[in-house]
Design a protein around this motif. Structure first.
Motif, short mmCIF file in Angstrom:
data_model
loop_
_atom_site.label_atom_id
_atom_site.label_comp_id
_atom_site.label_asym_id
_atom_site.label_seq_id
_atom_site.Cartn_x
_atom_site.Cartn_y
_atom_site.Cartn_z
N GLY A 71 79.48 66.11 73.57
CA GLY A 71 80.21 67.32 73.91
C GLY A 71 81.05 67.89 72.78
N CYS A 72 81.33 69.21 72.89
CA CYS A 72 82.22 69.88 71.93
C CYS A 72 83.59 69.21 71.97
CB CYS A 72 82.37 71.36 72.29
SG CYS A 72 80.87 72.31 72.20
N GLY A 73 84.13 68.89 70.81
CA GLY A 73 85.45 68.28 70.74
C GLY A 73 85.45 66.78 70.88
N SER A 74 84.26 66.15 70.95
CA SER A 74 84.20 64.69 71.12
C SER A 74 84.41 63.94 69.81
CB SER A 74 82.85 64.29 71.73
OG SER A 74 81.77 64.69 70.90
N GLY A 75 84.45 64.66 68.69
CA GLY A 75 84.74 64.02 67.42
C GLY A 75 83.51 63.67 66.60
N GLY A 111 74.76 67.76 67.84
CA GLY A 111 74.95 68.94 68.66
C GLY A 111 75.45 68.59 70.05
N ALA A 112 76.02 69.59 70.71
CA ALA A 112 76.40 69.45 72.11
C ALA A 112 75.19 69.88 72.95
CB ALA A 112 77.60 70.34 72.43
N ASN A 113 74.81 69.04 73.93
CA ASN A 113 73.64 69.35 74.76
C ASN A 113 72.41 69.63 73.90
OD1 ASN A 113 75.24 69.23 77.14
ND2 ASN A 113 75.90 71.33 76.79
N PHE A 114 72.18 68.80 72.91
CA PHE A 114 71.10 69.04 71.95
C PHE A 114 69.75 69.15 72.65
CE2 PHE A 114 67.94 67.83 68.76
CZ PHE A 114 68.29 68.66 67.71
N GLN A 153 79.28 76.91 74.56
CA GLN A 153 79.96 76.72 73.27
C GLN A 153 81.18 77.62 73.15
OE1 GLN A 153 79.43 74.84 70.51
NE2 GLN A 153 77.58 73.75 71.14
N PHE A 154 81.04 78.85 73.63
CA PHE A 154 82.13 79.82 73.55
C PHE A 154 83.34 79.35 74.36
CE2 PHE A 154 84.28 83.44 75.58
CZ PHE A 154 84.68 84.17 74.48
N VAL A 155 83.10 78.91 75.58
CA VAL A 155 84.20 78.46 76.45
C VAL A 155 84.90 77.26 75.83
CG1 VAL A 155 84.72 77.41 78.69
CG2 VAL A 155 83.18 79.39 78.55
N LEU A 156 84.11 76.37 75.21
CA LEU A 156 84.68 75.14 74.64
C LEU A 156 85.46 75.37 73.34
CD1 LEU A 156 84.41 72.11 75.66
CD2 LEU A 156 83.04 73.79 76.85
N ARG A 157 85.75 76.62 73.01
CA ARG A 157 86.67 76.90 71.91
C ARG A 157 88.11 76.83 72.39
NH1 ARG A 157 83.76 75.24 68.37
NH2 ARG A 157 82.25 74.82 69.99
#
Length: 482
Positions: free
Chosen positions: A14-18, A211-214, A357-361
C-alpha cells in the motif's frame, strides 16, 4: 514472446507502507550497484536524502547545454559505484546493454502504455509510418480492422528521424496496435495507436518493480508470466483498514463520469463545482480535474490526477476527484485484442487505481493514524471502488437528463413491449459489428460499460437483442453446407 519462467520481481504494498525507505535501506547496506527509477523529479530530490552515496541525474542537475540521457550514459560508462536516481522517462531511453551490471528498482511506476490519436491524411506520411517506422505487422482480428506492429530498431535519415520525433508515441514506445483502415483507406485521416513498452528487451537485466496494488496495473495484467511476487522486510501495517478511514460522497447514481458526459452537461458539471466551492469554502483540501476542463474550484490546491510521488499533502483531511481517466472504446478494444485484457480491467487500472493513488496523498496515507479522510467523487462506481462508507448527494445531476432526439427513454409499442431508444440501439449495433463472434463474456463486459447505467428494462432489452443475434448466427451456421 512468452517466457516459460518469470524474469522480474515485484513488490505490491500500500501507499505509505514504506517501500521506498525499505529499498533505500537495502541499497545503503549493500556493496552492489543500483539504479533507482522514480516518476517525478520532486520525489527523486526527497529520496536522495535517504541514500549514503548517490547521484541524481535530472533536468535540474545537468548543464543547460547537455541532455539528461547523455549525462546518464556517461555516468553508466564511468565505472562509478554510486547509486543512480533517474526518472522513468530517462530510464527507457537507456540502451539495455548498459544495464547488465546494475540492480534496478522501478519505484511506483506502473504506466507502461499510452493511447494517442494522430490526425494526418498525407499518403506520404502514411507510407513512412507503415513501411519505414514500423515492421513485423500482423493482423489481430478476422476482419483485419486492427494490426499489431513493432518499432524498427534503427531508423535512417534525418527527415524520417524528424518525423519520428514529432510522433512521440511512436518514438518512445516499442509495440503498437493500430486501426488498419488508416493505411488501407485513402480518405481516413485519424490513426489510433495503443503503444506499449516491450519488457522483453530487459530480460537480461535485474529489475524489481514496486507498486501499490501492482496486480491491478496493466503492465502486470498484460505480462503476468514475466513477474514473480516477493516480500520486503520492515514495511508498515495499518492500524485501521483503509476502507474504514474513508468517507466518500458522490453526486450520480446513474452516470459513470466520462469526457462526453462533461461536454454534454456543462451546467451540471458547474453545479458540482459550485456545491463544493460552498461546502469547502473555509477548508484546506487538494483536488484534481482533467486538463481540458474549463471549470475550476475557487479554493484548495489543484494537483495532477496522476498523483504518484506527491507526499506533501499527508496532513489534509479532504480531497476532491473531478477527473475522468476512462479508456476510450478504441483503446479498450485494442488492449483486449492484443493482451486479452477486458474493458473493465482497463477501467480499473486506469481510473480506479489513479483515484486510489490520488486519495492516498492525504491523511489516509498515514498508517499510524485513525482519522477519517473525506473524499468527493462524481459517481457511485468511483465511490464504491474506495469503500462501502459512501453517501449520495442529490443536487439534480441525475434529473431531467438530456437525451438524443427520438424516443426519449425507450417507447411502448402497441403490444406494450419496451424498446431501446436510438442511443442504446446504436451502441449495441456498434458492439455487434466489432464482435462478430458474439462471445458471452465480451457482451457482459459491454453491458457493464458505458457512460450511463442501464435501467432494468434497458438491460432486459439489450439481452433480448443479444440472444436474437446469437440465434440468428446459429441458424446461419446450421444452413451452411459442410
Amino acid at each position: 514472446m512468452i517466457n516459460p519462467t518469470p524474469i522480474y520481481k515485484y513488490v505490491s504494498a500500500g501507499c505509505g507502507s514504506g517501500k521506498t525507505t525499505a529499498i533505500c535501506n537495502i541499497i545503503n547496506d549493500s556493496t552492489e550497484k543500483y539504479i533507482l527509477v522514480q516518476n517525478t523529479q520532486e520525489l527523486i530530490k526527497q529520496t536522495e536524502k535517504q541514500l549514503k552515496a548517490c547521484k541524481s541525474i535530472i533536468t535540474d542537475t545537468v548543464p543547460k547545454d547537455e541532455s539528461v540521457i547523455s549525462s546518464v550514459i556517461d555516468f553508466l560508462s564511468s565505472g562509478s559505484n554510486k547509486t543512480l536516481i533517474i526518472t522513468d522517462k530517462t530510464f527507457f531511453k537507456i540502451p539495455p546493454e548498459l544495464l547488465s551490471n546494475w540492480n534496478i528498482y522501478i519505484d511506483d511506476v506502473t504506466n507502461f502504455h499510452s493511447f494517442q490519436n494522430i490526425n494526418e491524411g498525407s499518403a506520404d506520411i502514411k507510407n513512412v509510418i507503415r513501411n519505414v517506422i514500423i515492421h513485423k505487422v500482423q493482423s489481430l482480428d478476422d476482419r483485419n480492422m486492427y494490426i499489431a506492429a513493432e518499432k524498427k530498431p534503427e531508423v535512417q535519415g534525418d527527415i524520417v528521424k524528424n518525423i519520428l520525433n514529432q510522433l512521440s508515441v511512436l518514438n518512445e514506445y516499442d509495440l503498437f496496435i493500430m486501426n488498419n483502415e488508416y493505411f488501407t483507406d485513402a480518405e481516413k485521416e485519424q490513426l489510433n495507436i495503443t503503444a506499449w513498452k516491450d519488457l522483453n528487451k530487459y530480460k537480461d537485466v535485474s529489475i524489481t518493480f514496486l507498486g501499490a496494488n501492482f496486480e491491478n496495473s496493466l503492465i502486470y495484467k498484460g505480462n503476468k508470466e514475466l513477474f514473480e511476487s516477493i516480500e520486503l522486510e520492515g514495511l508498515l501495517t495499518r492500524k485501521t483498514e483503509l476502507k474504514n478511514r474513508l468517507k466518500v460522497y458522490y453526486f450520480s447514481k446513474n452516470h459513470k463520469l466520462s469526457r462526453t458526459w462533461k461536454t454534454n452537461n456543462p451546467d451540471k458539471v458547474q453545479r458540482i463545482y459550485s456545491f463544493i466551492d460552498e461546502k469547502l469554502e473555509e477548508q484546506d483540501f487538494y483536488w484534481t480535474k482533467n486538463k481540458s476542463d474549463s471549470q475550476s474550484l475557487k479554493n484548495g490546491t489543484e494537483i495532477s490526477p496522476d498523483a504518484r510521488g506527491f507526499n506533501q499533502y499527508q496532513h489534509l483531511m479532504t480531497c476532491v476527484w473531478l477527473a475522468c481517466m476512462r479508456p476510450s472504446e478504441t483503446e479498450a478494444k485494442q488492449c483486449e485484442l492484443f493482451f486479452g485484457i477486458d474493458g473493465e480491467a482497463i477501467h480499473v487500472a486506469r481510473e480506479y487505481e489513479s483515484l486510489h493513488q490520488f486519495v492516498l496523498r492525504g491523511i489516509s496515507r498515514n498508517f499510524d493514524s485513525t482519522e477519517i479522510q473525506t473524499v468527493y467523487v462524481f459517481d457511485e462506481w468511483q465511490a464504491r471502488s474506495l469503500t462501502d462508507n459512501i453517501e449520495y448527494i442529490d443536487i439534480g445531476i441525475d434529473d431531467d437528463e438530456q437525451r438524443q432526439r427520438g424516443r426519449p427513454q425507450g417507447s411502448k409499442n402497441k403490444q406494450k413491449r419496451f424498446t431501446l431508444d436510438d442511443k442504446h440501439a446504436k451502441r449495441f449495433r456498434r458492439w455487434k459489428d466489432r464482435n462478430p463472434g458474439l462471445e458471452l463474456e465480451a457482451f457482459k463486459v459491454f453491458l457493464a460499460s458505458g457512460d450511463t447505467a442501464l435501467s432494468p428494462e434497458e438491460q432486459k432489452a439489450m439481452w433480448n437483442k443479444y440472444e436474437k443475434e446469437v440465434q440468428k448466427k446459429q441458424k446461419m451456421k446450421s444452413r451452411t453446407p459442410s
